[in-house]
Design a protein around this motif. Structure first.
Motif, PDB file in Angstrom:
ATOM      1  N   LYS A   3       0.844  -1.192   0.000  1.00 33.27           N
ATOM      2  CA  LYS A   3       0.000   0.000   0.000  1.00 33.27           C
ATOM      3  C   LYS A   3       0.882   1.246   0.000  1.00 33.27           C
ATOM      4  CE  LYS A   3      -3.245   2.380   3.054  1.00 33.27           C
ATOM      5  NZ  LYS A   3      -2.471   3.620   3.174  1.00 33.27           N
ATOM      6  N   GLN A   4       0.469   2.238  -0.772  1.00 34.95           N
ATOM      7  CA  GLN A   4       1.231   3.481  -0.809  1.00 34.95           C
ATOM      8  C   GLN A   4       1.005   4.266   0.481  1.00 34.95           C
ATOM      9  OE1 GLN A   4       0.264   6.031  -4.127  1.00 34.95           O
ATOM     10  NE2 GLN A   4       2.238   7.056  -4.035  1.00 34.95           N
ATOM     11  N   LEU A   5       2.075   4.606   1.151  1.00 38.87           N
ATOM     12  CA  LEU A   5       1.994   5.333   2.413  1.00 38.87           C
ATOM     13  C   LEU A   5       1.572   6.770   2.173  1.00 38.87           C
ATOM     14  CD1 LEU A   5       2.804   5.164   5.524  1.00 38.87           C
ATOM     15  CD2 LEU A   5       4.908   6.245   4.810  1.00 38.87           C
ATOM     16  N   GLN A   6       0.662   7.259   3.020  1.00 37.52           N
ATOM     17  CA  GLN A   6       0.185   8.632   2.913  1.00 37.52           C
ATOM     18  C   GLN A   6       0.215   9.266   4.305  1.00 37.52           C
ATOM     19  OE1 GLN A   6      -3.090   8.934   0.245  1.00 37.52           O
ATOM     20  NE2 GLN A   6      -3.778  10.875   1.051  1.00 37.52           N
ATOM     21  N   LYS A  31      12.277   9.788  -3.279  1.00 38.01           N
ATOM     22  CA  LYS A  31      11.541   8.808  -2.479  1.00 38.01           C
ATOM     23  C   LYS A  31      10.158   9.281  -2.080  1.00 38.01           C
ATOM     24  CE  LYS A  31      15.690   6.806  -0.462  1.00 38.01           C
ATOM     25  NZ  LYS A  31      16.472   6.642   0.763  1.00 38.01           N
ATOM     26  N   ILE A  32       9.967  10.607  -2.057  1.00 39.38           N
ATOM     27  CA  ILE A  32       8.668  11.132  -1.628  1.00 39.38           C
ATOM     28  C   ILE A  32       8.069  12.046  -2.688  1.00 39.38           C
ATOM     29  CG2 ILE A  32       9.318  11.047   0.817  1.00 39.38           C
ATOM     30  CD1 ILE A  32       9.413  14.187   0.680  1.00 39.38           C
ATOM     31  N   ALA A  33       6.756  12.225  -2.599  1.00 35.97           N
ATOM     32  CA  ALA A  33       6.050  13.217  -3.399  1.00 35.97           C
ATOM     33  C   ALA A  33       5.276  14.076  -2.409  1.00 35.97           C
ATOM     34  CB  ALA A  33       5.096  12.550  -4.378  1.00 35.97           C
ATOM     35  N   VAL A  34       5.526  15.379  -2.425  1.00 41.86           N
ATOM     36  CA  VAL A  34       4.830  16.281  -1.513  1.00 41.86           C
ATOM     37  C   VAL A  34       3.593  16.835  -2.210  1.00 41.86           C
ATOM     38  CG1 VAL A  34       4.983  18.407  -0.153  1.00 41.86           C
ATOM     39  CG2 VAL A  34       6.958  16.875  -0.287  1.00 41.86           C
ATOM     40  N   ILE A  73      -4.132  12.646  -7.629  1.00 50.29           N
ATOM     41  CA  ILE A  73      -3.240  12.926  -8.766  1.00 50.29           C
ATOM     42  C   ILE A  73      -1.819  12.487  -8.427  1.00 50.29           C
ATOM     43  CG2 ILE A  73      -2.120  14.801 -10.068  1.00 50.29           C
ATOM     44  CD1 ILE A  73      -4.891  16.300  -9.851  1.00 50.29           C
ATOM     45  N   HIS A  74      -1.344  12.850  -7.234  1.00 53.93           N
ATOM     46  CA  HIS A  74       0.017  12.491  -6.826  1.00 53.93           C
ATOM     47  C   HIS A  74       0.186  10.984  -6.664  1.00 53.93           C
ATOM     48  CE1 HIS A  74       0.633  16.762  -6.364  1.00 53.93           C
ATOM     49  NE2 HIS A  74       1.911  16.525  -6.175  1.00 53.93           N
ATOM     50  N   LYS A  75      -0.850  10.310  -6.185  1.00 53.05           N
ATOM     51  CA  LYS A  75      -0.797   8.842  -6.060  1.00 53.05           C
ATOM     52  C   LYS A  75      -0.558   8.211  -7.426  1.00 53.05           C
ATOM     53  CE  LYS A  75      -3.707   7.702  -2.131  1.00 53.05           C
ATOM     54  NZ  LYS A  75      -5.017   7.243  -1.702  1.00 53.05           N
ATOM     55  N   PRO A  79       3.435   6.519  -8.150  1.00 51.58           N
ATOM     56  CA  PRO A  79       2.971   5.313  -7.455  1.00 51.58           C
ATOM     57  C   PRO A  79       4.051   4.624  -6.621  1.00 51.58           C
ATOM     58  CG  PRO A  79       3.236   4.900  -9.804  1.00 51.58           C
ATOM     59  CD  PRO A  79       3.423   6.367  -9.606  1.00 51.58           C
ATOM     60  N   ASP A  80       5.313   4.909  -6.923  1.00 45.39           N
ATOM     61  CA  ASP A  80       6.420   4.265  -6.205  1.00 45.39           C
ATOM     62  C   ASP A  80       6.984   5.151  -5.092  1.00 45.39           C
ATOM     63  OD1 ASP A  80       7.243   6.117  -8.113  1.00 45.39           O
ATOM     64  OD2 ASP A  80       9.173   5.123  -8.431  1.00 45.39           O
ATOM     65  N   ARG A  81       6.346   6.289  -4.837  1.00 46.88           N
ATOM     66  CA  ARG A  81       6.843   7.210  -3.809  1.00 46.88           C
ATOM     67  C   ARG A  81       5.888   7.287  -2.625  1.00 46.88           C
ATOM     68  NH1 ARG A  81       9.351  12.459  -6.887  1.00 46.88           N
ATOM     69  NH2 ARG A  81      10.476  11.325  -8.501  1.00 46.88           N
ATOM     70  N   LEU A  82       6.427   7.752  -1.503  1.00 44.34           N
ATOM     71  CA  LEU A  82       5.627   7.983  -0.317  1.00 44.34           C
ATOM     72  C   LEU A  82       4.979   9.357  -0.446  1.00 44.34           C
ATOM     73  CD1 LEU A  82       8.451   6.948   2.143  1.00 44.34           C
ATOM     74  CD2 LEU A  82       6.692   5.490   1.190  1.00 44.34           C
ATOM     75  N   LEU A  83       3.689   9.436  -0.178  1.00 44.32           N
ATOM     76  CA  LEU A  83       2.998  10.716  -0.278  1.00 44.32           C
ATOM     77  C   LEU A  83       3.062  11.447   1.054  1.00 44.32           C
ATOM     78  CD1 LEU A  83      -0.330  10.188  -2.245  1.00 44.32           C
ATOM     79  CD2 LEU A  83       1.884  10.961  -3.070  1.00 44.32           C
TER      80      LEU A  83
END
Length: 195
Positions: A3-6, A31-34, A73-75, A79-83
């Motif tokens: 699961k993608q961490l948010q 590694k992250i998307a802000v 949108i960011h998810k 998809p491979d980054r932590l939100l």
């Protein structure tokens, strides 16, 4: 598939969350998307603040939907980054002119549904809570120190109901607070990303 961490980074005005997020983005950029703050996007795009209750409700409903859409949108884009979300969908509740049940009826959701969307909450206490200056270079911030304290209390009451709530209190040293906040974000991400 994991699961993608948010994670939500929130708090009262003048808490240092934006500074911490900027530094964190530089540190872990691949590694992250802000996810940007919906309210700032809306107010810097020409919408003006209002004291009219009907207008205030419309503004908060728009921010709520925009925040959720930005997260989606960011998810999809990362998809491979932590939100890491600069505020979350529940922040609008602190600005809402009516009751909590009124808010959820208007946005067609529930508290439980919204809180469950986030794996953890990192709360940056407003510097105003301890009498420190909250002036910033954010042109859309208009709160007085007194308003910042009230918003900080409201936001803390809302978000502290999350089972994974992390508090970053005001320190005499802003730099020390930001470093503690960044370490907290890093620890949360490491803890949840491993599991």
């Amino acid at each position: 598939m994991k699961k993608q961490l948010q994670v939500v980074v929130t708090g009262g005005p003048g808490g240092g969350k934006t500074t911490a997020l900027d530094l964190f983005r530089r540190e872990l950029r691949h590694k992250i998307a802000v996810v940007p703050e919906a309210a700032t996007l809306l107010f810097s795009g020409g919408i003006t603040r209002s004291d009219n209750e009907q207008t205030l409700r419309m503004i908060q409903k728009t921010i709520f939907q925009l925040q959720k859409n930005l997260e989606e949108i960011h998810k999809r884009q990362f998809p491979d980054r932590l939100l890491v979300c600069d505020r979350g969908s529940l922040d609008g509740l602190a600005y809402w002119p009516g009751t909590e049940s009124d808010f959820f009826k208007d946005v067609n959701s529930t508290f439980d549904h919204e809180i469950a969307r986030y794996d953890a909450v990192i709360f940056f206490e407003s510097a105003a809570a301890t009498g420190h200056d909250i002036s910033s270079n954010n042109p859309v911030r208009s709160e007085s120190s007194e308003q910042a304290v009230q918003l900080d209390k409201k936001l803390q009451k809302i978000w502290s109901r999350h089972p994974h709530f992390y508090f970053v209190g005001t320190s005499e040293s802003f730099v020390r607070k930001i470093m503690f906040g960044i370490m907290t974000i890093e620890n949360v991400i490491n803890r949840y990303h491993r599991s």
